[in-house]
Design a protein around this motif. Sequence first.
Motif, PDB file in Angstrom:
ATOM      1  N   LEU A  88     -67.974  68.051 144.025  1.00 26.13           N
ATOM      2  CA  LEU A  88     -67.465  66.672 144.019  1.00 26.13           C
ATOM      3  C   LEU A  88     -66.974  66.234 145.387  1.00 26.13           C
ATOM      4  CD1 LEU A  88     -65.261  65.951 140.910  1.00 26.13           C
ATOM      5  CD2 LEU A  88     -67.055  64.576 141.853  1.00 26.13           C
ATOM      6  N   LEU A  89     -66.264  67.135 146.090  1.00 25.82           N
ATOM      7  CA  LEU A  89     -65.719  66.758 147.397  1.00 25.82           C
ATOM      8  C   LEU A  89     -66.829  66.445 148.389  1.00 25.82           C
ATOM      9  CD1 LEU A  89     -62.798  69.194 148.050  1.00 25.82           C
ATOM     10  CD2 LEU A  89     -62.787  66.767 148.397  1.00 25.82           C
ATOM     11  N   VAL A  90     -67.881  67.284 148.365  1.00 24.91           N
ATOM     12  CA  VAL A  90     -68.967  67.060 149.325  1.00 24.91           C
ATOM     13  C   VAL A  90     -69.710  65.776 148.980  1.00 24.91           C
ATOM     14  CG1 VAL A  90     -70.989  68.081 150.367  1.00 24.91           C
ATOM     15  CG2 VAL A  90     -69.118  69.504 149.708  1.00 24.91           C
ATOM     16  N   ILE A  91     -69.793  65.454 147.674  1.00 26.97           N
ATOM     17  CA  ILE A  91     -70.426  64.187 147.299  1.00 26.97           C
ATOM     18  C   ILE A  91     -69.645  63.014 147.878  1.00 26.97           C
ATOM     19  CG2 ILE A  91     -70.899  62.694 145.335  1.00 26.97           C
ATOM     20  CD1 ILE A  91     -71.687  65.117 143.784  1.00 26.97           C
ATOM     21  N   LEU A  92     -68.305  63.082 147.776  1.00 29.68           N
ATOM     22  CA  LEU A  92     -67.483  61.998 148.339  1.00 29.68           C
ATOM     23  C   LEU A  92     -67.647  61.927 149.862  1.00 29.68           C
ATOM     24  CD1 LEU A  92     -65.649  59.974 146.962  1.00 29.68           C
ATOM     25  CD2 LEU A  92     -63.732  61.307 147.705  1.00 29.68           C
ATOM     26  N   MET A  93     -67.760  63.100 150.512  1.00 34.64           N
ATOM     27  CA  MET A  93     -67.978  63.103 151.968  1.00 34.64           C
ATOM     28  C   MET A  93     -69.312  62.460 152.316  1.00 34.64           C
ATOM     29  SD  MET A  93     -66.689  66.817 153.152  1.00 34.64           S
ATOM     30  CE  MET A  93     -65.247  67.523 152.436  1.00 34.64           C
ATOM     31  N   VAL A 131     -58.522  65.321 142.251  1.00 35.18           N
ATOM     32  CA  VAL A 131     -57.414  66.251 142.010  1.00 35.18           C
ATOM     33  C   VAL A 131     -57.129  66.358 140.518  1.00 35.18           C
ATOM     34  CG1 VAL A 131     -54.948  66.562 142.343  1.00 35.18           C
ATOM     35  CG2 VAL A 131     -56.376  66.020 144.272  1.00 35.18           C
ATOM     36  N   ILE A 132     -57.146  65.210 139.798  1.00 34.65           N
ATOM     37  CA  ILE A 132     -56.891  65.250 138.345  1.00 34.65           C
ATOM     38  C   ILE A 132     -57.990  66.038 137.649  1.00 34.65           C
ATOM     39  CG2 ILE A 132     -56.698  63.881 136.268  1.00 34.65           C
ATOM     40  CD1 ILE A 132     -55.656  61.661 137.939  1.00 34.65           C
ATOM     41  N   ILE A 133     -59.255  65.761 138.003  1.00 33.68           N
ATOM     42  CA  ILE A 133     -60.371  66.459 137.357  1.00 33.68           C
ATOM     43  C   ILE A 133     -60.261  67.956 137.604  1.00 33.68           C
ATOM     44  CG2 ILE A 133     -62.869  66.763 137.423  1.00 33.68           C
ATOM     45  CD1 ILE A 133     -63.096  63.807 138.066  1.00 33.68           C
ATOM     46  N   TYR A 134     -59.890  68.313 138.846  1.00 34.15           N
ATOM     47  CA  TYR A 134     -59.781  69.734 139.163  1.00 34.15           C
ATOM     48  C   TYR A 134     -58.652  70.385 138.367  1.00 34.15           C
ATOM     49  CZ  TYR A 134     -59.443  74.037 141.723  1.00 34.15           C
ATOM     50  OH  TYR A 134     -59.414  75.354 142.040  1.00 34.15           O
ATOM     51  N   LYS A 135     -57.539  69.652 138.183  1.00 37.70           N
ATOM     52  CA  LYS A 135     -56.423  70.215 137.407  1.00 37.70           C
ATOM     53  C   LYS A 135     -56.839  70.444 135.967  1.00 37.70           C
ATOM     54  CE  LYS A 135     -52.374  68.520 139.833  1.00 37.70           C
ATOM     55  NZ  LYS A 135     -51.557  67.295 139.936  1.00 37.70           N
ATOM     56  N   ASN A 136     -57.655  69.542 135.408  1.00 38.59           N
ATOM     57  CA  ASN A 136     -58.029  69.664 133.996  1.00 38.59           C
ATOM     58  C   ASN A 136     -59.140  70.664 133.781  1.00 38.59           C
ATOM     59  OD1 ASN A 136     -56.210  67.884 132.879  1.00 38.59           O
ATOM     60  ND2 ASN A 136     -57.458  66.116 133.440  1.00 38.59           N
ATOM     61  N   LYS A 137     -60.110  70.705 134.685  1.00 40.65           N
ATOM     62  CA  LYS A 137     -61.316  71.508 134.450  1.00 40.65           C
ATOM     63  C   LYS A 137     -61.326  72.822 135.212  1.00 40.65           C
ATOM     64  CE  LYS A 137     -63.771  68.313 132.158  1.00 40.65           C
ATOM     65  NZ  LYS A 137     -64.295  68.510 130.819  1.00 40.65           N
ATOM     66  N   GLN A 186     -70.589  71.214 135.582  1.00 41.29           N
ATOM     67  CA  GLN A 186     -69.708  71.758 134.543  1.00 41.29           C
ATOM     68  C   GLN A 186     -69.038  70.672 133.715  1.00 41.29           C
ATOM     69  OE1 GLN A 186     -68.911  75.372 134.624  1.00 41.29           O
ATOM     70  NE2 GLN A 186     -70.716  75.372 135.923  1.00 41.29           N
ATOM     71  N   PHE A 187     -69.155  69.418 134.128  1.00 40.45           N
ATOM     72  CA  PHE A 187     -68.471  68.342 133.406  1.00 40.45           C
ATOM     73  C   PHE A 187     -69.341  67.900 132.240  1.00 40.45           C
ATOM     74  CE2 PHE A 187     -66.760  67.139 137.806  1.00 40.45           C
ATOM     75  CZ  PHE A 187     -65.889  68.205 137.761  1.00 40.45           C
ATOM     76  N   THR A 188     -69.283  68.651 131.144  1.00 40.78           N
ATOM     77  CA  THR A 188     -70.163  68.345 130.011  1.00 40.78           C
ATOM     78  C   THR A 188     -69.351  68.111 128.747  1.00 40.78           C
ATOM     79  OG1 THR A 188     -70.388  70.694 129.650  1.00 40.78           O
ATOM     80  CG2 THR A 188     -72.118  69.626 130.924  1.00 40.78           C
ATOM     81  N   SER A 189     -68.144  67.528 128.896  1.00 43.08           N
ATOM     82  CA  SER A 189     -67.285  67.330 127.726  1.00 43.08           C
ATOM     83  C   SER A 189     -67.935  66.429 126.685  1.00 43.08           C
ATOM     84  CB  SER A 189     -65.960  66.707 128.154  1.00 43.08           C
ATOM     85  OG  SER A 189     -65.435  67.398 129.225  1.00 43.08           O
TER      86      SER A 189
END
Lengths: 97, 161
Positions: free
Chosen positions: A25-30, A78-84, A91-94
């Motif tokens: 995710l971070l590299v995508i934002l970069m 940061v929120i996504i990382y705290k939850n997942k 991996q985000f397949t909720s």
Amino acid sequence: MNEYFILASILFALGVTGVLMRRNLLVILMSVEIMLASSNLALIAASSHVGNLHGHIFVLFNIAVAAAEAAVGLALIVIIYKNKKTENVDQFTSLHG
Amino acid sequence: MEHILFYVISGLAIISALSVILNKNPVYSALSLVGFLFVQAILFVLLKAYFIAIVQVLVYTGAIMVLFVYVVMVMKLNEELLPRIRLRPFSLFLAGLFASYLFYIFSKTPTFSHPVLKTGDISEIGELLFSKYVLPFEVISLLLLVAMVGAVVLNRKSKHE
């Protein structure tokens, strides 16, 4: 065709490649930041060729929008990382059930 | 002289952008992005946009990259657990298509013989910013305020936990 425009489009395509290819995710934002910055380059080049300063003003606004986008995007990461406990997009397949 | 400088700097920009998207470790990606934005500030100086170059260094490499590095530090990165980068052929193909379309658009734009603009004078920028563009200026300050409040609210601990 100006060489600055060629450089800006190459850099923009590199940003698109990063967004499509990477799973972090971070590299995508970069990579999104790379795309925004390369559009700034094209705007400045166009502005200096037309001969007025309107492109410079637009770039100032663009930088401010990029700052806002980075702040909100990083807060979400940061929120996504705290939850997942992961930053891999695959991996985000909720919603998958 | 200026042409040689331009080609050297643009090569550096492409190399640092490649290193952002090809590094396995996000820490190295963030540091390469700092280099990329710095190199781009040099390109702005070549285009005589001195004020924009300074703003680029101060805001991008100073403020935004500190945020990025800070978030990278929050995450627990294990060098061995980082996945290998796969070069996805379809994404490369899509990016190539995109780049060729951009080339096509730029090749159709009319070319100007030489730059008319002498220098990106800061007083002229200020005059434009506070006369013609004063409403967008106020709107952008509101946007920054909303983004700041949003980032704080998103990361606040809720009372129910």
